[in-house]
Design an enzyme around this catalytic site. Structure first.
Site, PDB file in Angstrom:
ATOM      1  N   CYS A   1       0.775  -1.222   0.048  1.00  0.00           N
ATOM      2  CA  CYS A   1       0.120   0.024   0.074  1.00  0.00           C
ATOM      3  C   CYS A   1       0.912   1.358  -0.035  1.00  0.00           C
ATOM      4  O   CYS A   1       2.125   1.327   0.399  1.00  0.00           O
ATOM      5  CB  CYS A   1      -0.939  -0.016   1.258  1.00  0.00           C
ATOM      6  SG  CYS A   1      -2.219  -1.272   1.041  1.00  0.00           S
TER       7      CYS A   1
ATOM      8  N   CYS B   1      -3.647   0.218  -3.313  1.00  0.00           N
ATOM      9  CA  CYS B   1      -4.069   0.681  -2.171  1.00  0.00           C
ATOM     10  C   CYS B   1      -3.546   1.732  -1.364  1.00  0.00           C
ATOM     11  O   CYS B   1      -2.164   2.071  -1.542  1.00  0.00           O
ATOM     12  CB  CYS B   1      -4.227  -0.830  -1.216  1.00  0.00           C
ATOM     13  SG  CYS B   1      -2.733  -1.464  -0.852  1.00  0.00           S
TER      14      CYS B   1
END
Length: 345
Positions: free
Chosen positions: A121, A202
């Site tokens: 992420c 993400c």
């Protein structure tokens, strides 16, 4: 009696000689027929299809395997369980002996599954028309990853391949361009890889656009504008930070209101500018910089979009984003060269 024996021997020799002659004639005939048949097959066998783009990269197998082993051993040993031989075989099976205009996403599905790996992420960096710049940046800054920094992108970057129905099944002379047929091996591969890269993003997502392109920084026909932006998952992505880069000494067109509107509409989000009562995106106070979060409305998700911009002198303009921006000197690099994936759009 001796006369009869001599006559019998003469007949035997004659029969033997005739038999040998017949065998030799049959052998010669067989050789001639085989030559004619082989020559005939060569004449009627289909020729390699001719296209306008460069052909398959020479020694493709060695290039793909070498890059794969380097990636999983030297660069990312945590991926050491990847089977490079199977990855190569799945790539080859996707196009060999196939018409290069009839490639489907299903052809590449085994390859995508074998070569995919998680993307941390807050590290995804998308780009359009900033190939050289963005990859110089990721090489010096390990905080971000582009598609070309993943295993799939690393193996395929600046490599070409296509098949042909005739032997040997791979065309080393030419491959089709997108304007010849859209379902060519390169286009289908990069679209699938880009889709998978976007789906894996993400946290905070970065986008580097070229503010000096005449057609505009955001193009709905680019891989970012037509594929990646539509496959970002709002449930996983919290922010989109746009870096608007400009060539030194070149035009500074910025990201016009229509571009901002296209990004906003494509993401189905309210971001990158102020909105009017009817939801239309308005021109920001100073084009291409200082864009803040848009107040949340019932039609918006929680995903916000922020903008970074640099002048041609390399000065970072004001921005409300808290994202860690690239160093200003990167704005002095020329960013007009296309990338391998963009050559297929």
């Amino acid at each position: 009696m001796p006369l009869q024996q001599g006559s019998a021997r003469a007949r035997q020799r004659t029969v033997l000689l005739v038999g040998i002659a017949v065998l030799l004639a049959a052998l010669v005939l067989a050789v001639v027929l085989a030559s004619l048949l082989t020559h005939g097959r060569h004449e009627v066998s289909p020729k390699m299809l001719k296209w306008k783009d460069r052909g398959t990269t020479k020694n493709l197998q060695e290039v793909i395997l070498g890059r794969c082993y380097n990636y999983i051993t030297a660069q990312h040993p945590e991926l050491g369980d990847k089977d490079c031989l199977k990855i190569w075989e799945s790539l080859k099976d996707a196009f060999i002996y196939k018409n290069p205009c009839n490639i489907t996403p299903e052809d590449y599905q085994p390859l995508m599954e074998l070569a995919s790996h998680p993307i941390p992420c807050n590290k995804s960096l998308f780009w359009s028309k900033t190939n050289d710049l963005v990859h110089r940046y990721t090489k010096s800054n390990q905080n971000f990853l582009t598609l070309e920094d993943t295993l799939l992108g690393y193996m395929a970057d600046r490599v070409s391949w296509c098949g042909d129905p005739s032997a040997p099944g791979i065309n080393y002379e030419s491959c089709p361009k997108r304007n010849e047929c859209e379902s060519n091996p390169g286009s289908v591969f990069w679209k699938m890889a880009s889709k998978m890269f976007a789906e894996a993003a993400c946290g905070v997502v970065q986008v580097m656009l070229n503010g000096s392109v005449e057609a505009g920084a955001f193009r709905s026909s680019s891989i970012f504008g037509s594929i990646e932006i539509f496959n970002l998952d709002p449930d996983k992505v919290t922010e989109v930070h746009i870096w608007l880069m400009q060539n030194i000494g070149g035009p500074q067109r910025g990201l016009d209101p229509s571009g901002l509107g296209q990004i906003s509409a494509s993401l189905a989000l309210c971001c990158c500018g102020s909105t009017s009562s009817n939801g239309a995106v308005l021109q920001p106070p100073e084009l291409g910089m200082g864009l803040s979060d848009v107040p949340q409305t019932s039609s918006c998700t929680k995903l916000s979009c922020k903008m970074h911009s640099w002048t041609s002198q390399g000065h970072h303009r004001a921005s409300t984003s808290k994202a860690k921006a690239p160093q200003p000197q990167w704005a002095s690099q020329h960013i007009s060269k296309q990338a391998s994936k963009e050559s297929y759009l």
